[in-house]
Design a protein around this motif. Structure first.
Motif, PDB file in Angstrom:
ATOM      1  N   GLU A  14      80.858  25.434 -19.443  1.00  0.00           N
ATOM      2  CA  GLU A  14      80.113  25.778 -20.645  1.00  0.00           C
ATOM      3  C   GLU A  14      80.975  26.172 -21.922  1.00  0.00           C
ATOM      4  OE1 GLU A  14      76.948  28.545 -20.628  1.00  0.00           O
ATOM      5  OE2 GLU A  14      76.482  28.259 -18.475  1.00  0.00           O
ATOM      6  N   SER A  15      82.305  26.736 -21.370  1.00  0.00           N
ATOM      7  CA  SER A  15      83.413  26.961 -22.483  1.00  0.00           C
ATOM      8  C   SER A  15      83.800  25.759 -22.939  1.00  0.00           C
ATOM      9  CB  SER A  15      84.464  27.771 -21.730  1.00  0.00           C
ATOM     10  OG  SER A  15      85.475  27.862 -22.891  1.00  0.00           O
ATOM     11  N   TYR A  16      83.842  24.547 -22.200  1.00  0.00           N
ATOM     12  CA  TYR A  16      84.487  23.280 -22.675  1.00  0.00           C
ATOM     13  C   TYR A  16      83.247  22.840 -23.764  1.00  0.00           C
ATOM     14  CZ  TYR A  16      85.348  18.272 -23.072  1.00  0.00           C
ATOM     15  OH  TYR A  16      85.194  17.102 -23.192  1.00  0.00           O
ATOM     16  N   LEU A  17      82.191  22.710 -22.861  1.00  0.00           N
ATOM     17  CA  LEU A  17      80.897  21.993 -23.802  1.00  0.00           C
ATOM     18  C   LEU A  17      80.771  22.705 -25.092  1.00  0.00           C
ATOM     19  CD1 LEU A  17      78.360  21.725 -20.819  1.00  0.00           C
ATOM     20  CD2 LEU A  17      79.799  19.828 -21.952  1.00  0.00           C
ATOM     21  N   SER A  18      80.989  24.071 -25.176  1.00  0.00           N
ATOM     22  CA  SER A  18      80.537  24.719 -26.697  1.00  0.00           C
ATOM     23  C   SER A  18      81.793  24.090 -27.623  1.00  0.00           C
ATOM     24  CB  SER A  18      80.776  26.110 -26.370  1.00  0.00           C
ATOM     25  OG  SER A  18      82.068  26.827 -26.109  1.00  0.00           O
ATOM     26  N   THR A  19      83.051  23.618 -27.215  1.00  0.00           N
ATOM     27  CA  THR A  19      83.760  22.997 -28.213  1.00  0.00           C
ATOM     28  C   THR A  19      83.551  21.507 -28.627  1.00  0.00           C
ATOM     29  OG1 THR A  19      85.253  22.072 -26.791  1.00  0.00           O
ATOM     30  CG2 THR A  19      85.498  24.463 -26.968  1.00  0.00           C
TER      31      THR A  19
END
Length: 181
Positions: free
Chosen positions: A143-148
């Motif tokens: 999710e951290s990656y997708l939020s970027t």
């Protein structure tokens, strides 16, 4: 209320058609592959690291449109040669199989990144996360990656109950235009 897997199928249904190419990145017992096949998709490419689970699932489904590979989903670029309409991940372990064999955030993140590159414009990716300890870390990293991701390139949504903590939930991604991650 529908389960996270049922919600993932609803999310993906709009991009499925008779020429659709779909990826089941975590084959397991084949519920998602069977869903794609039942929707009349042209081809389903699946990945599973447990050979016994893969063989049993392929035999049970018995459909020539299912192409299953006994390899990790992080290696999907070795197999996929065309753009993909829909892709699904069910992270964690395969129920009724060896529960010590689980997806890991490092290989799952690589698979998600590669999968996003392989989605066609308007293609969709469904990611179902489970609340066990390792699964929570996997969800947080992905999710951290997708939020970027640039919102001009990808639309990212989450479906989860606000009043429950330890339940599976869905994150959906739609590719808005041709990109390179």
């Amino acid at each position: 209320m529908r389960s996270a897997v049922e919600m993932s199928h609803l999310f993906l249904r709009n991009v499925l058609h008779s020429q659709a190419v779909c990826v089941d990145a975590t084959l397991g017992h084949g519920k998602d592959s069977q869903f794609f096949l039942d929707q009349g998709c042209r081809q389903v490419i699946a990945f599973e690291i447990q050979e016994d689970v893969l063989l049993e699932t392929v035999q049970r489904i018995g459909d020539s449109r299912l192409e299953a590979h006994c390899q990790g989903h992080e290696t999907m670029e070795e197999v996929l040669t065309q753009e993909v309409d829909a892709m699904i991940f069910n992270f964690g372990y395969c129920p009724h199989a060896d529960s010590k064999i689980k997806t890991s955030w490092s290989t799952s993140l690589v698979a998600v990144q590669k999968g996003l590159q392989m989605l066609r414009k308007k293609g969709r990716m469904a990611l179902v996360f489970y609340p066990h300890a390792q699964g929570q870390m996997e969800a947080e990293r992905i999710e951290s990656y997708l939020s970027t991701l640039d919102s001009q390139d990808y639309w990212v949504i989450a479906f989860h109950p606000l009043n429950q903590r330890a339940v599976p939930y869905l994150v959906g991604v739609e590719k808005r235009k041709e990109t390179s991650c």
